[in-house]
Design an enzyme around this catalytic site. Sequence first.
Site, short mmCIF file in Angstrom:
data_model
loop_
_atom_site.label_atom_id
_atom_site.label_comp_id
_atom_site.label_asym_id
_atom_site.label_seq_id
_atom_site.Cartn_x
_atom_site.Cartn_y
_atom_site.Cartn_z
N GLU A 48 0.86 -1.18 0.00
CA GLU A 48 0.00 0.00 0.00
C GLU A 48 0.89 1.23 0.00
O GLU A 48 1.61 1.50 0.98
CB GLU A 48 -0.88 -0.01 1.25
CG GLU A 48 -1.88 1.11 1.33
CD GLU A 48 -3.22 0.73 0.70
OE1 GLU A 48 -4.09 1.61 0.60
OE2 GLU A 48 -3.38 -0.44 0.31
N ASP A 100 10.75 6.04 1.18
CA ASP A 100 10.33 6.27 -0.20
C ASP A 100 9.92 4.91 -0.77
O ASP A 100 10.72 3.97 -0.82
CB ASP A 100 11.49 6.86 -1.00
CG ASP A 100 11.12 7.22 -2.43
OD1 ASP A 100 10.35 6.46 -3.05
OD2 ASP A 100 11.60 8.24 -2.93
N ASP A 123 -0.50 12.21 -4.43
CA ASP A 123 -0.45 13.64 -4.71
C ASP A 123 -0.58 13.84 -6.21
O ASP A 123 0.21 13.32 -6.99
CB ASP A 123 0.88 14.21 -4.22
CG ASP A 123 0.90 15.73 -4.17
OD1 ASP A 123 0.24 16.35 -5.03
OD2 ASP A 123 1.56 16.29 -3.29
N PHE A 196 -10.79 11.26 3.48
CA PHE A 196 -10.29 12.01 2.33
C PHE A 196 -11.25 11.90 1.16
O PHE A 196 -11.58 12.90 0.51
CB PHE A 196 -8.91 11.48 1.93
CG PHE A 196 -8.28 12.20 0.77
CD1 PHE A 196 -7.46 13.29 0.98
CD2 PHE A 196 -8.53 11.81 -0.54
CE1 PHE A 196 -6.88 13.97 -0.09
CE2 PHE A 196 -7.97 12.47 -1.61
CZ PHE A 196 -7.14 13.56 -1.37
N GLU A 197 -11.72 10.68 0.89
CA GLU A 197 -12.64 10.49 -0.22
C GLU A 197 -13.98 11.16 0.06
O GLU A 197 -14.61 11.73 -0.84
CB GLU A 197 -12.84 9.01 -0.50
CG GLU A 197 -13.71 8.74 -1.72
CD GLU A 197 -13.78 7.27 -2.09
OE1 GLU A 197 -14.45 6.95 -3.08
OE2 GLU A 197 -13.16 6.45 -1.39
#
Length: 215
Positions: A48, A100, A123, A196-197
């Site tokens: 994920e 990262d 993003d 967020f959605e």
Amino acid sequence: MKTIERTRKPIRTFHPRRGRLSGRHFDALDRLSERHGFTPGDAVDVLEIGSGMGEATLEMAATDPGRRYLAVEIHTPGVANLLANIEQHGLTNLSVVSVDALDLCREHIPDASLDAVHVFFPDPWPKARHHKRRLIQPVHVALLSAKLRAGGLLHCATDDLGYAESMLETLTAEPALRNRFDGYAPRPQSRPVTKFEQRALAAGRTPADLMFVKS
């Protein structure tokens, strides 16, 4: 006189964000980072990328106990929140790491080893001059595809229309992948609705899902 060759730093696909940590978060980072972290060599089934505060990842891992999930998130409050919730819910198939994700894939995820890669609401870097920072672009998609086993799923979602169109074009062009649907995928019930959605929907932005499998 010798010239010094400068190694160009890789372009990052993320921008670290600051956020406040509660006492619960500090405690989780202090006690649980090692217990629920990632060690090179650990087996991973589902990767994920950008788990945010971890609500979706937590729910998916809880309903899919037979697979091992690894959440990658560079936002410290998100990492801390997910660690605390892993302990609270007693999950044993979910780990979290703050690195990262592309470096992680290059160095520590074997080829043809993953059942799925999730990239939910990365993003969008909406300004044209920042498009080079987008996670879903050809070189990165080729890397992620290489980590999937045959039949493995690369599942992306975004609420940015321009990014959705770019994602569809980029994923379609990757020879190792094939689209499971004709264009965008119907919204799958397997992807939980996050705060967020919900904010995106309230603002009139309809998220797009893209589901491509390793051929």
